[in-house]
Design a protein around this motif. Structure first.
Motif, short mmCIF file in Angstrom:
data_model
loop_
_atom_site.label_atom_id
_atom_site.label_comp_id
_atom_site.label_asym_id
_atom_site.label_seq_id
_atom_site.Cartn_x
_atom_site.Cartn_y
_atom_site.Cartn_z
N GLY A 218 0.81 -1.20 0.00
CA GLY A 218 0.00 0.00 0.00
C GLY A 218 0.84 1.25 0.00
N LYS A 219 2.15 1.09 -0.35
CA LYS A 219 3.08 2.22 -0.48
C LYS A 219 3.28 2.95 0.85
CE LYS A 219 1.46 2.64 -5.24
NZ LYS A 219 0.80 3.48 -6.24
N GLN A 220 3.48 2.15 1.89
CA GLN A 220 3.73 2.70 3.23
C GLN A 220 5.21 2.57 3.56
OE1 GLN A 220 1.06 4.05 4.97
NE2 GLN A 220 -0.11 3.53 3.13
N HIS A 221 5.89 3.69 3.74
CA HIS A 221 7.31 3.66 4.03
C HIS A 221 7.68 4.73 5.07
CE1 HIS A 221 7.59 1.14 0.53
NE2 HIS A 221 7.30 2.11 -0.30
N ILE A 222 8.55 4.35 5.98
CA ILE A 222 9.18 5.31 6.90
C ILE A 222 10.68 5.15 6.71
CG2 ILE A 222 9.38 6.15 9.27
CD1 ILE A 222 6.87 4.49 9.95
N TRP A 223 11.29 6.08 6.00
CA TRP A 223 12.73 6.04 5.75
C TRP A 223 13.43 6.88 6.80
CZ3 TRP A 223 16.43 9.78 4.43
CH2 TRP A 223 17.67 9.29 3.95
N VAL A 224 14.50 6.34 7.40
CA VAL A 224 15.18 6.97 8.52
C VAL A 224 16.68 7.04 8.25
CG1 VAL A 224 15.64 6.83 11.01
CG2 VAL A 224 13.44 6.03 10.10
N CYS A 225 17.27 8.21 8.51
CA CYS A 225 18.72 8.36 8.40
C CYS A 225 19.23 9.09 9.64
CB CYS A 225 19.09 9.14 7.13
SG CYS A 225 20.88 9.27 6.90
N PRO A 226 19.70 8.35 10.64
CA PRO A 226 20.16 9.00 11.88
C PRO A 226 21.28 10.00 11.67
CG PRO A 226 19.83 6.65 12.23
CD PRO A 226 19.72 6.89 10.75
N ARG A 227 22.21 9.70 10.77
CA ARG A 227 23.35 10.60 10.59
C ARG A 227 22.91 11.98 10.13
NH1 ARG A 227 26.57 11.75 6.20
NH2 ARG A 227 25.69 10.07 4.92
N LEU A 228 21.86 12.04 9.34
CA LEU A 228 21.34 13.31 8.84
C LEU A 228 20.19 13.85 9.69
CD1 LEU A 228 21.30 12.57 4.99
CD2 LEU A 228 23.04 13.82 6.31
N GLU A 229 19.81 13.12 10.75
CA GLU A 229 18.65 13.47 11.55
C GLU A 229 17.45 13.74 10.65
OE1 GLU A 229 19.47 16.59 14.34
OE2 GLU A 229 21.06 15.48 15.33
N LEU A 230 17.22 12.79 9.73
CA LEU A 230 16.24 12.98 8.67
C LEU A 230 15.33 11.77 8.55
CD1 LEU A 230 15.29 14.60 6.10
CD2 LEU A 230 17.06 13.35 4.84
N ILE A 231 14.03 12.02 8.44
CA ILE A 231 13.08 10.95 8.15
C ILE A 231 12.15 11.43 7.04
CG2 ILE A 231 13.17 9.95 10.47
CD1 ILE A 231 10.46 11.18 11.01
N VAL A 232 11.75 10.48 6.20
CA VAL A 232 10.79 10.76 5.13
C VAL A 232 9.70 9.70 5.21
CG1 VAL A 232 10.42 11.01 2.65
CG2 VAL A 232 12.60 11.75 3.67
N VAL A 233 8.46 10.17 5.34
CA VAL A 233 7.31 9.27 5.41
C VAL A 233 6.52 9.36 4.12
CG1 VAL A 233 5.12 8.79 6.59
CG2 VAL A 233 7.13 9.44 7.93
N GLN A 234 6.17 8.20 3.59
CA GLN A 234 5.31 8.09 2.41
C GLN A 234 4.11 7.24 2.80
OE1 GLN A 234 6.83 6.82 -1.66
NE2 GLN A 234 5.77 4.95 -1.05
N SER A 235 2.90 7.81 2.76
CA SER A 235 1.74 7.07 3.24
C SER A 235 0.45 7.62 2.63
CB SER A 235 1.66 7.16 4.76
OG SER A 235 0.46 6.57 5.24
N PRO A 236 0.08 7.18 1.44
CA PRO A 236 0.85 6.37 0.50
C PRO A 236 1.75 7.27 -0.33
CG PRO A 236 -1.29 6.84 -0.44
CD PRO A 236 -1.26 7.52 0.92
N GLY A 237 2.35 6.69 -1.37
CA GLY A 237 3.21 7.47 -2.24
C GLY A 237 3.10 6.98 -3.67
#
Length: 339
Positions: free
Chosen positions: A305-324
């Motif tokens: 269903g195009k559900q993603h939580i992408w996490v990058c601790p080094r960049l203190e960055l998250i990108v959520v796609q719900s849906p995408g």
């Protein structure tokens, strides 16, 4: 961006915002990224919700043909939550180790004789007694799969994950296979240990495939699903990005989260290199096999269903796609580069 934990904001109760420029993004590239996203989605009327968080603040929140408050099913992205709860249960002492045999906690898993599994040829084999919690959470258990010895084959499946959640829940008196309809299940722990401290608003559901009448779904079925907004998914992502700390309180053991977000040992030892991209319920990039152009410390919770939580601790960055616009999270290698 340099981390100073005492200055890191948390969404209690709401998220702070800042501009793309203040967050370290090129504003023109961010505009171009949104235009590209719209160009991909509008011809086919593909709905999307995108939330980008950096440094604990929302940078952008984009929506198209869906609402901000819609509670969508996370599907297999919930497996990353199960991994989180497993680590917390080990810390709590209810489960001795990730290497413990699951049958010692949930012996019912073996009570699936021939003809009572999900389909012909699928039932509990004697080899399944050797399955550990590590095997289940890394999708290398081979549960009810003929010819797949525990720890030898990466094979994404739902039934093994159900056994995991039931085993954890049973140790807390929350799952009874003889009365599943009146069992709170793992959802009760998810709410107590994560929803309350994160001040989230997600909901739950129990899901099953349409199986034959003799299938013992009370043993291997009853998937503990979650429904959430993109902003609540971002809360989970930010907890993982902060290495398990929420408002100076450690919720998840850091050693566990580090292990969970790196490729699982059994996959490294027994699977081809193109499968070196899954840890304990998380999709991983420590070997650069999933997103070759993105940071190696990045990882993701991902579901149908195009559900993603992408996490990058080094960049203190998250990108959520719900849906995408992407079903396969590997395709985000291209999309995230546009940011």
């Amino acid at each position: 961006m340099t981390r100073r934990d005492h200055n890191i904001p948390y969404p209690v109760p709401i998220w702070d915002h800042w501009s793309p420029a203040a967050a370290g993004f090129d504003p023109l590239k961010m505009v171009a990224a949104k235009q590209w996203l719209e160009a991909q989605a509008k011809p086919t009327k593909t709905p999307y919700r995108i939330v980008i968080v950096r440094g604990g603040k929302i940078v952008v929140e984009w929506e198209y043909i869906t609402s901000r408050g819609a509670m969508l099913e996370l599907k297999s992205a919930a497996k990353s939550v199960f991994a989180t709860i497993l680590g917390m249960a080990i810390l709590d002492g209810k489960i001795g180790s990730v290497n413990d045999r699951v049958v010692d906690y949930y012996p019912e898993m073996m009570d699936v004789p021939k003809g009572c599994g999900p389909k012909p040829g699928r039932y509990a084999f004697e080899k399944d007694r050797a399955i550990t919690f590590r095997h289940l959470i890394s999708n290398t258990s081979g549960y009810m799969k003929p010819g797949e010895e525990p720890g030898q084959v990466f094979h994404y499946q739902t039934y093994g994950m159900n056994i995991l959640t039931h085993a954890i829940a049973k140790t807390y008196g929350l799952y009874d296979s003889n009365d599943p309809d009146h069992s709170p299940g793992l959802n009760a722990l998810i709410d107590d240990w994560l929803k309350k401290p994160l001040r989230a608003h997600w909901d739950h559901y129990v899901g099953n495939f349409d199986l034959h009448p003799d299938a013992r779904t009370h043993i291997f079925g009853n998937y503990q699903g979650m429904k959430a907004t993109a902003l609540d998914m971002a809360r989970l992502g930010w907890l993982w990005c902060m290495k398990g700390i929420w408002k100076r309180k450690r919720l998840i053991p850091i050693a566990w989260l580090e292990e969970a977000t790196h490729t699982a040992p059994d996959i490294l030892a027994n699977c081809p290199e193109d499968q070196w991209r899954y840890g304990y319920g998380f999709w991983t990039n420590d070997h650069g096999k999933l997103w070759p152009h993105l940071p190696r410390d990045s990882f993701a919770a991902s579901g149908a269903g195009k559900q993603h939580i992408w996490v990058c601790p080094r960049l203190e960055l998250i990108v959520v796609q719900s849906p995408g616009i992407y079903e396969d999270q590997a395709d985000n290698d291209t999309g995230l580069l546009r940011l």
